[in-house]
Design an enzyme around this catalytic site. Structure first.
Site, mmCIF file in Angstrom:
data_model
loop_
_atom_site.group_PDB
_atom_site.id
_atom_site.type_symbol
_atom_site.label_atom_id
_atom_site.label_comp_id
_atom_site.label_asym_id
_atom_site.label_seq_id
_atom_site.Cartn_x
_atom_site.Cartn_y
_atom_site.Cartn_z
ATOM 1 N N GLY A 49 0.598 -1.176 0.393
ATOM 2 C CA GLY A 49 -0.343 -0.057 0.350
ATOM 3 C C GLY A 49 0.991 1.368 0.074
ATOM 4 O O GLY A 49 0.354 2.717 0.192
ATOM 5 N N CYS A 50 2.281 1.108 0.086
ATOM 6 C CA CYS A 50 3.602 2.041 -0.307
ATOM 7 C C CYS A 50 3.861 2.612 -1.541
ATOM 8 O O CYS A 50 3.828 1.374 -1.703
ATOM 9 C CB CYS A 50 4.254 2.161 0.243
#
Lengths: 142, 424
Positions: A49-50
């Site tokens: 999710g980064c």
């Protein structure tokens, strides 16, 4: 990197006049992050999710009560600064103490809420979740 | 001193219709900081709305809203007329032969999935082949990968050349009598590459293959003529053309659509239903099960009115000026790499990398300067694999952008270089 209290961080960020100054401080804090050996930069340790890659590992310190020490790295500098701030808040605390922290609230207090809500670009929300998950696992194991 | 060149359109005048563009962001009144002016350069992701589009939807909800094609009452007739009128606007906008060929969907993604599910499942068999390109958005890759899994269809890939254009000369070597479809984009959402649609369609036709054009990044920005393209399907979204979210279009040739089974079952798409079976309805209703996005369809019609008023040729010509400006400004910066083809093959999309600075860091500094861009893989991971980079920063333009905003983009990139990178 040394542990910092919320008050210490708040005082540093309070001196920033605008968002650019704030970003410069984030980057400066990131440069104080202890390096993470490449062997720990594994898929398992990578925070999903980064946009930039962020890796987080936790170790249990000896002594009673046991405390958690986190190390992390990122190939993005903003992300490295954010993870450094996060680790300065949670490092060398007990799992229960970490779980009791309102981390979202603290980042809001530091006027860094934009980095939590824009989770897809900087991934701070995912980093917070990973640190809480690791603390939770250790808390349940005890 | 020479006079400034006459622009194809007046962006300052047009911007007056877009309230959202006139704001400062990151203001902090507590510190007396007024923030920075917004420069919206993320139009490849979604575009902003003029008052006229918003007002058309307000009018719908306040005056004419009701369900379509069903109730035998005054408001329902008004709503039905409005949706039909929007369908005819789309038809004329595409120069499509018939309004019944215009299917309203939720967007490009659903349009492509409709074809993959309905046409693909009905007409493709194991061993058949579908050609896609290396520069596709995931929306024009994954539905075909899913079809390949369901039906044993083989996917073949048209490559990107080193010049930032599709390697169209190699296309004949990918085509044969088993090729059922060539699915490709008219404009790359990352590189801005304008692909030679009519040429690709002509080659596909030689082996009897159908063609689907992902026109999400082209329909909003340049004149579209599905008849001169000669293709079989065209997919695009309302929200990338100053229209609302939740509405898009699949255009298909009438006889082809008429041969295809329904995609979704439900109300509105049937001719007759018994307890154990149904017969599908006529076009376009066969592919529009359930209550459509009525207000959004009306909003899309208003968006088309607005774009026609500005003029698609003027929009394209003006975006060429903006893109040239971006190449001039970014190209002058050491350490900045602009991806994609040369200007004459490029629409208003400029993706770039800054040496030694992560794209998320570039986007962060740009954001703090009020400049909205996108960083990441832009839903085109295979293309980034081909370029050999994990991510890029993308500035994408529309007719309401100005060259001054692009100068600010360049200044912010310099600031990003100063804050990051060039250290060891």
């Amino acid at each position: 990197m040394k542990t910092m209290t919320v008050a210490e961080l708040a005082s540093e960020f309070d001196d920033c006049w605008d968002e650019t100054e704030r970003l410069k401080l984030i980057l400066e804090l990131g440069r104080g992050l202890d390096p993470l050996a490449d062997e720990f930069k594994t898929e398992e340790n990578r925070v999903l999710g980064c946009q930039s890659n962020v890796w987080v590992v936790s170790n249990v310190t000896s002594g009673v009560p046991e405390r958690l020490h986190f190390d992390a790295a990122s190939d993005g500098e903003t992300a490295r600064g954010l993870i450094a701030i996060l680790l300065s808040l949670v490092n060398d605390k007990t799992p229960a103490e970490i779980l009791a922290l309102d981390l979202d609230g603290i980042f809001k207090q530091l006027e860094l809420a934009r980095y939590v809500t824009r989770s897809r670009s900087n991934g701070l929300a995912s980093m917070i979740n990973r640190v809480r998950d690791l603390a939770q696992q250790r808390h349940l194991a005890n | 001193m020479s006079a400034p060149p006459t622009l194809p359109l007046d962006p300052v005048l047009l911007r007056a219709d877009f309230p959202i563009l006139h704001q400062r962001v990151y203001a902090n009144p507590r510190r007396g900081n007024e923030g920075v002016r917004l420069a919206y350069l993320d139009n490849g992701a979604t575009t902003q709305h003029p008052r006229q589009v918003v007002q058309s939807m307000v009018d719908c909800y306040e005056r004419t809203y009701s369900n379509v094609h069903r109730g035998a009452h005054y408001l329902s007739a008004q709503s039905t007329d409005a949706v039909n009128a929007a369908r005819e606007k789309v038809q004329r906008f595409l120069n499509a032969p018939r309004a019944e060929e215009v299917i309203f969907t939720r967007g490009t993604t659903e349009s492509i999935n409709l074809v993959a599910r309905s046409w693909g499942d009905a007409f493709c068999q194991a061993g058949d082949e579908i050609v896609v390109t290396e520069i596709e958005h995931h929306a024009n890759l994954v539905p075909w990968q899913q079809l390949a899994e369901r039906k044993g269809v083989k996917l073949r890939h048209l490559r990107l050349g080193d010049d930032g254009q599709l390697d169209v000369p190699s296309l004949p070597s990918l085509l044969n009598e088993r090729t059922r479809l060539v699915a490709f984009t008219a404009v790359s959402n990352v590189l801005g590459t304008i692909t030679p649609v009519a040429e690709i369609v002509a080659q596909a036709k030689r082996v009897g293959a159908l063609t689907l054009v992902d026109a999400a990044q082209s329909v909003p920005h340049m004149r579209t003529d599905v008849q001169s393209w000669g293709c079989d399907f065209v997919a695009f979204s309302g929200h990338k053309m100053i229209g609302p979210t939740g509405v898009g279009v699949l255009w298909g040739r009438y006889d082809l659509l008429d041969s295809m089974p329904p995609f979704l079952g439900g109300g509105g798409m049937i001719d007759r239903v018994w307890l154990d079976r149904f017969t599908p309805g006529e076009l376009p209703h066969r592919f529009e099960a359930g209550t459509p996005a009525i207000a959004e369809i009306i909003g899309l019609g208003a968006a088309i009115d607005y774009l026609n008023h500005v003029g698609l040729d003027a929009i394209h010509a003006y975006e060429q000026i903006l893109t040239a400006k971006a190449h001039e400004v970014l190209g002058a910066l050491p350490g900045v790499t602009i991806w994609g083809p040369s200007l004459e093959h490029k629409a208003g999309i400029v993706s770039f990398s800054v040496a030694d600075v992560h794209p998320s860091d570039v986007a962060n500094v740009l954001d703090l300067a009020g400049i909205a861009v996108r960083a990441g893989h832009h839903c085109a991971m295979p293309l980034h694999d081909r370029l050999g980079i994990p991510a890029s920063t993308r500035a994408s333009f529309y007719f309401y952008n100005t060259t001054e905003e692009i100068e600010r983009l360049g200044e912010a990139v310099v600031r990003a270089q100063e804050m990051f990178g060039r250290k060891s």
